[in-house]
Design a protein around this motif. Sequence first.
Motif, PDB file in Angstrom:
ATOM      1  N   GLU A  46      36.142  -6.281  24.925  1.00 57.57           N
ATOM      2  CA  GLU A  46      35.886  -5.202  25.866  1.00 57.57           C
ATOM      3  C   GLU A  46      34.471  -4.672  25.691  1.00 57.57           C
ATOM      4  N   GLY A  47      33.743  -4.580  26.779  1.00 56.66           N
ATOM      5  CA  GLY A  47      32.424  -3.978  26.737  1.00 56.66           C
ATOM      6  C   GLY A  47      32.515  -2.486  26.508  1.00 56.66           C
ATOM      7  N   VAL A  48      31.728  -1.984  25.585  1.00 56.25           N
ATOM      8  CA  VAL A  48      31.754  -0.581  25.200  1.00 56.25           C
ATOM      9  C   VAL A  48      30.522   0.160  25.691  1.00 56.25           C
ATOM     10  N   ALA A  49      29.356  -0.370  25.391  1.00 56.35           N
ATOM     11  CA  ALA A  49      28.107   0.291  25.739  1.00 56.35           C
ATOM     12  C   ALA A  49      26.998  -0.737  25.787  1.00 56.35           C
ATOM     13  N   ALA A  50      26.038  -0.523  26.669  1.00 54.33           N
ATOM     14  CA  ALA A  50      24.906  -1.426  26.805  1.00 54.33           C
ATOM     15  C   ALA A  50      23.636  -0.626  26.982  1.00 54.33           C
ATOM     16  N   ILE A  51      22.522  -1.233  26.596  1.00 58.06           N
ATOM     17  CA  ILE A  51      21.230  -0.580  26.698  1.00 58.06           C
ATOM     18  C   ILE A  51      20.191  -1.607  27.095  1.00 58.06           C
ATOM     19  N   SER A  52      19.267  -1.189  27.945  1.00 59.95           N
ATOM     20  CA  SER A  52      18.287  -2.097  28.510  1.00 59.95           C
ATOM     21  C   SER A  52      17.053  -2.198  27.638  1.00 59.95           C
ATOM     22  N   PRO A  53      16.228  -3.224  27.853  1.00 57.76           N
ATOM     23  CA  PRO A  53      14.926  -3.262  27.193  1.00 57.76           C
ATOM     24  C   PRO A  53      14.117  -2.029  27.550  1.00 57.76           C
ATOM     25  N   GLY A  54      13.383  -1.514  26.585  1.00 57.58           N
ATOM     26  CA  GLY A  54      12.582  -0.331  26.826  1.00 57.58           C
ATOM     27  C   GLY A  54      13.350   0.969  26.810  1.00 57.58           C
ATOM     28  N   MET A  55      14.653   0.912  26.623  1.00 57.86           N
ATOM     29  CA  MET A  55      15.495   2.101  26.460  1.00 57.86           C
ATOM     30  C   MET A  55      15.533   2.983  27.701  1.00 57.86           C
ATOM     31  N   TRP A  56      15.402   2.390  28.873  1.00 60.23           N
ATOM     32  CA  TRP A  56      15.340   3.192  30.090  1.00 60.23           C
ATOM     33  C   TRP A  56      16.682   3.402  30.763  1.00 60.23           C
ATOM     34  N   ALA A  57      17.696   2.669  30.343  1.00 62.94           N
ATOM     35  CA  ALA A  57      18.998   2.807  30.977  1.00 62.94           C
ATOM     36  C   ALA A  57      20.102   2.444  29.994  1.00 62.94           C
ATOM     37  N   THR A  58      21.248   3.077  30.170  1.00 60.92           N
ATOM     38  CA  THR A  58      22.430   2.777  29.370  1.00 60.92           C
ATOM     39  C   THR A  58      23.650   2.709  30.266  1.00 60.92           C
ATOM     40  N   ARG A  59      24.694   2.079  29.766  1.00 65.04           N
ATOM     41  CA  ARG A  59      25.952   1.972  30.494  1.00 65.04           C
ATOM     42  C   ARG A  59      27.093   2.058  29.488  1.00 65.04           C
ATOM     43  N   TYR A  60      28.155   2.756  29.863  1.00 62.97           N
ATOM     44  CA  TYR A  60      29.282   2.961  28.979  1.00 62.97           C
ATOM     45  C   TYR A  60      30.592   2.658  29.676  1.00 62.97           C
ATOM     46  N   ALA A  61      31.536   2.165  28.897  1.00 63.12           N
ATOM     47  CA  ALA A  61      32.898   2.076  29.388  1.00 63.12           C
ATOM     48  C   ALA A  61      33.464   3.477  29.579  1.00 63.12           C
ATOM     49  N   ASP A  62      34.302   3.627  30.587  1.00 63.54           N
ATOM     50  CA  ASP A  62      34.883   4.938  30.847  1.00 63.54           C
ATOM     51  C   ASP A  62      35.651   5.477  29.642  1.00 63.54           C
ATOM     52  N   SER A  63      36.232   4.593  28.862  1.00 67.01           N
ATOM     53  CA  SER A  63      37.052   5.010  27.744  1.00 67.01           C
ATOM     54  C   SER A  63      36.262   5.670  26.621  1.00 67.01           C
ATOM     55  N   VAL A  64      34.952   5.451  26.585  1.00 66.92           N
ATOM     56  CA  VAL A  64      34.141   6.018  25.513  1.00 66.92           C
ATOM     57  C   VAL A  64      33.079   6.980  26.018  1.00 66.92           C
ATOM     58  N   LYS A  65      32.942   7.102  27.313  1.00 65.63           N
ATOM     59  CA  LYS A  65      31.901   7.941  27.885  1.00 65.63           C
ATOM     60  C   LYS A  65      32.064   9.389  27.425  1.00 65.63           C
TER      61      LYS A  65
END
Length: 123
Positions: A46-65
């Motif tokens: 299960e994907g939990v959290a992701a972060i882009s190069p340069g730290m400009w964007a992140t994404r989270y699973a609803d379960s951990v947001k």
Amino acid sequence: QVQLVESGGGSVQAGGSLRLSCARSGYDYTNYYMAWFRQAPGKGREGVAAISPGMWATRYADSVKGRFTVSRNNAKDTMYLQMDSLKPEDTAMYFCAAGRVALSLTQSDYNSWGQGTQVTVSS
């Protein structure tokens, strides 16, 4: 082709906190999207959290947001997952991943994986 090593897992009671680290190396590492996945026994990854190069964007699973925060320090070649207000359902092996496709929580978008670190949350 980045190399990834996770650390920081352990056992904690519900409501507690842990901070996971993912040390990475390899050429052009700053061009990689990075993410945390988790897998409990008998379940898919299960994907939990992701972060882009340069730290400009992140994404989270609803379960951990609202509870987890992903960050990266490119100077230290390290990504972090700060986990607060942990719940028993957060218990899983947590894996660090790197890829070049997109800011994604989809397993197939990542090419490099660490060996995992166990997180156990008790009631």
